[in-house]
Design a protein around this motif. Structure first.
Motif, mmCIF file in Angstrom:
data_model
loop_
_atom_site.group_PDB
_atom_site.id
_atom_site.type_symbol
_atom_site.label_atom_id
_atom_site.label_comp_id
_atom_site.label_asym_id
_atom_site.label_seq_id
_atom_site.Cartn_x
_atom_site.Cartn_y
_atom_site.Cartn_z
ATOM 1 N N THR A 157 0.826 -1.204 0.000
ATOM 2 C CA THR A 157 0.000 0.000 0.000
ATOM 3 C C THR A 157 0.867 1.264 0.000
ATOM 4 O O THR A 157 1.837 1.379 0.758
ATOM 5 N N GLU A 158 0.519 2.186 -0.882
ATOM 6 C CA GLU A 158 1.210 3.469 -1.032
ATOM 7 C C GLU A 158 2.694 3.303 -1.330
ATOM 8 O O GLU A 158 3.512 4.164 -0.997
ATOM 9 N N LEU A 159 3.039 2.211 -1.988
ATOM 10 C CA LEU A 159 4.423 2.015 -2.430
ATOM 11 C C LEU A 159 4.734 2.981 -3.576
ATOM 12 O O LEU A 159 3.907 3.213 -4.448
ATOM 13 N N ASN A 160 5.922 3.533 -3.576
ATOM 14 C CA ASN A 160 6.383 4.415 -4.638
ATOM 15 C C ASN A 160 7.403 3.651 -5.482
ATOM 16 O O ASN A 160 8.460 3.270 -4.985
ATOM 17 N N TRP A 161 7.067 3.448 -6.781
ATOM 18 C CA TRP A 161 7.972 2.679 -7.651
ATOM 19 C C TRP A 161 9.140 3.508 -8.156
ATOM 20 O O TRP A 161 10.164 2.972 -8.548
ATOM 21 N N ASN A 162 9.011 4.821 -8.163
ATOM 22 C CA ASN A 162 10.080 5.760 -8.507
ATOM 23 C C ASN A 162 11.007 5.277 -9.626
ATOM 24 O O ASN A 162 12.201 5.099 -9.444
ATOM 25 N N TYR A 163 10.411 5.074 -10.787
ATOM 26 C CA TYR A 163 11.142 4.715 -12.011
ATOM 27 C C TYR A 163 11.822 3.339 -11.945
ATOM 28 O O TYR A 163 12.827 3.079 -12.596
ATOM 29 N N SER A 164 11.266 2.445 -11.141
ATOM 30 C CA SER A 164 11.710 1.046 -11.184
ATOM 31 C C SER A 164 11.025 0.357 -12.361
ATOM 32 O O SER A 164 9.964 0.785 -12.810
ATOM 33 N N SER A 165 11.626 -0.713 -12.865
ATOM 34 C CA SER A 165 11.036 -1.432 -13.986
ATOM 35 C C SER A 165 10.477 -2.777 -13.536
ATOM 36 O O SER A 165 11.031 -3.439 -12.651
ATOM 37 N N LEU A 166 9.344 -3.152 -14.146
ATOM 38 C CA LEU A 166 8.677 -4.419 -13.845
ATOM 39 C C LEU A 166 8.554 -5.197 -15.144
ATOM 40 O O LEU A 166 7.976 -4.711 -16.111
ATOM 41 N N GLU A 167 9.076 -6.410 -15.166
ATOM 42 C CA GLU A 167 9.051 -7.237 -16.374
ATOM 43 C C GLU A 167 8.625 -8.654 -15.993
ATOM 44 O O GLU A 167 9.382 -9.377 -15.351
ATOM 45 N N GLY A 168 7.401 -9.021 -16.338
ATOM 46 C CA GLY A 168 6.920 -10.350 -16.007
ATOM 47 C C GLY A 168 6.704 -10.541 -14.520
ATOM 48 O O GLY A 168 7.072 -11.579 -13.956
ATOM 49 N N VAL A 169 6.126 -9.545 -13.864
ATOM 50 C CA VAL A 169 5.925 -9.587 -12.407
ATOM 51 C C VAL A 169 4.470 -9.904 -12.086
ATOM 52 O O VAL A 169 3.556 -9.312 -12.671
ATOM 53 N N SER A 170 4.258 -10.832 -11.163
ATOM 54 C CA SER A 170 2.888 -11.195 -10.783
ATOM 55 C C SER A 170 2.641 -10.860 -9.316
ATOM 56 O O SER A 170 3.533 -10.994 -8.472
ATOM 57 N N PHE A 171 1.410 -10.418 -9.048
ATOM 58 C CA PHE A 171 0.973 -10.096 -7.697
ATOM 59 C C PHE A 171 -0.245 -10.962 -7.384
ATOM 60 O O PHE A 171 -1.203 -10.974 -8.156
ATOM 61 N N ALA A 172 -0.194 -11.692 -6.265
ATOM 62 C CA ALA A 172 -1.319 -12.535 -5.868
ATOM 63 C C ALA A 172 -1.654 -12.278 -4.403
ATOM 64 O O ALA A 172 -0.766 -12.275 -3.538
ATOM 65 N N ASN A 173 -2.937 -12.022 -4.141
ATOM 66 C CA ASN A 173 -3.408 -11.769 -2.778
ATOM 67 C C ASN A 173 -2.621 -10.638 -2.105
ATOM 68 O O ASN A 173 -2.274 -10.713 -0.929
#
Length: 199
Positions: free
Chosen positions: A61-77
Motif C-alpha cells: 500500500t502506497e508504495l512508490n515505484w520511482n522509475y523502477s522497472s517491472l518485467e513479467g511480475v505477478s501479484f497474488a493476494n
C-alpha cells in the motif's frame, strides 16, 4: 537506505515475512525472486528492476515505484492500494502487460494513460481506480469489482469482463469493441445513454 537488501543483484531467492515500512531501496535488481508475506507499505523502490518476480500475500500500500522497472511480475493476494502505476519505468515495446494481478486490492490507484495490453486483473477489488486514457485491450478483468472506477477514452477492445461488477463504462467515450460482458451486468454500459429501460 535500509539494510534489508545489501547486495545489488538477487537471483532466484525467496524473501518471506519481511517488514520494511517506509524504507527506501535503490538500484537493486531482483530476478526470478519471490516475496511472500512481506510488508513494504509506504516504502520506495527507486530505479530498481524486477524480472519475473512474484509477490504473494504482500502489503504494498502506497508504495512508490520511482522509475523502477517491472518485467513479467505477478501479484497474488496483495494489497496494492493508493499506488501511482505511472511511476513505473514500463518497457516501450511490450506486446502484453508486464504485470498481472490476481485476488489483489488495487483501490485508489491510477493507471492513467498507461499502455498495458493483455493485462490480467482477475478476482480483484479495484475501487476508485483511474483507468482514463489507458490502453487495456485484450485484458482479462474477470470477477473484478470496479466500483467508482474511472473509464474515459479507455481502450478495452476484446477485454474480458465476464463476472466483473460495478463498472461504469460509457460506450460513447470508450472503445469496447468485441469486449465480453455478462448479459445482466452489460446493462451498466447503457447508463451513459439518454434512454429508459423498461422490463
Amino acid at each position: 537506505m535500509s539494510e534489508l537488501f545489501k547486495d545489488s543483484h538477487y537471483f532466484d531467492q525467496s524473501f518471506s515475512n519481511f517488514t520494511a515500512n517506509a524504507k527506501r531501496f535503490s538500484d537493486i535488481e531482483f530476478e526470478q525472486c519471490q516475496f511472500i508475506d512481506c510488508d513494504f507499505s509506504h516504502s520506495q523502490f527507486s530505479a530498481c528492476r524486477f524480472i519475473e518476480c512474484e509477490f504473494i500475500n504482500c502489503n504494498l500500500t502506497e508504495l512508490n515505484w520511482n522509475y523502477s522497472s517491472l518485467e513479467g511480475v505477478s501479484f497474488a493476494n496483495c494489497k496494492l492500494n493508493s499506488i501511482m502505476w505511472g511511476q513505473v519505468n514500463w518497457p516501450q515495446l511490450a506486446l502484453t502487460s508486464p504485470v498481472s494481478f490476481k485476488q489483489c486490492e488495487l483501490s485508489h490507484s491510477s493507471f492513467f494513460e498507461l499502455q498495458l495490453k493483455a493485462l490480467t486483473m482477475t478476482n480483484c477489488f479495484a475501487k476508485d481506480v483511474d483507468f482514463r486514457h489507458a490502453n487495456l485491450a485484450q485484458s482479462n478483468f474477470s470477477d473484478t469489482d470496479f466500483r467508482d472506477s474511472l473509464f474515459h477514452q479507455t481502450n478495452v477492445r476484446k477485454a474480458n469482463f465476464v463476472g466483473a461488477t460495478q463498472f461504469n463504462i460509457d460506450i460513447t467515450s470508450n472503445d469496447v469493441s468485441n469486449a465480453k460482458f455478462e448479459r445482466l451486468e452489460a446493462l451498466n454500459l447503457l447508463a451513459g445513454l439518454d434512454i429508459e429501460l423498461v422490463d
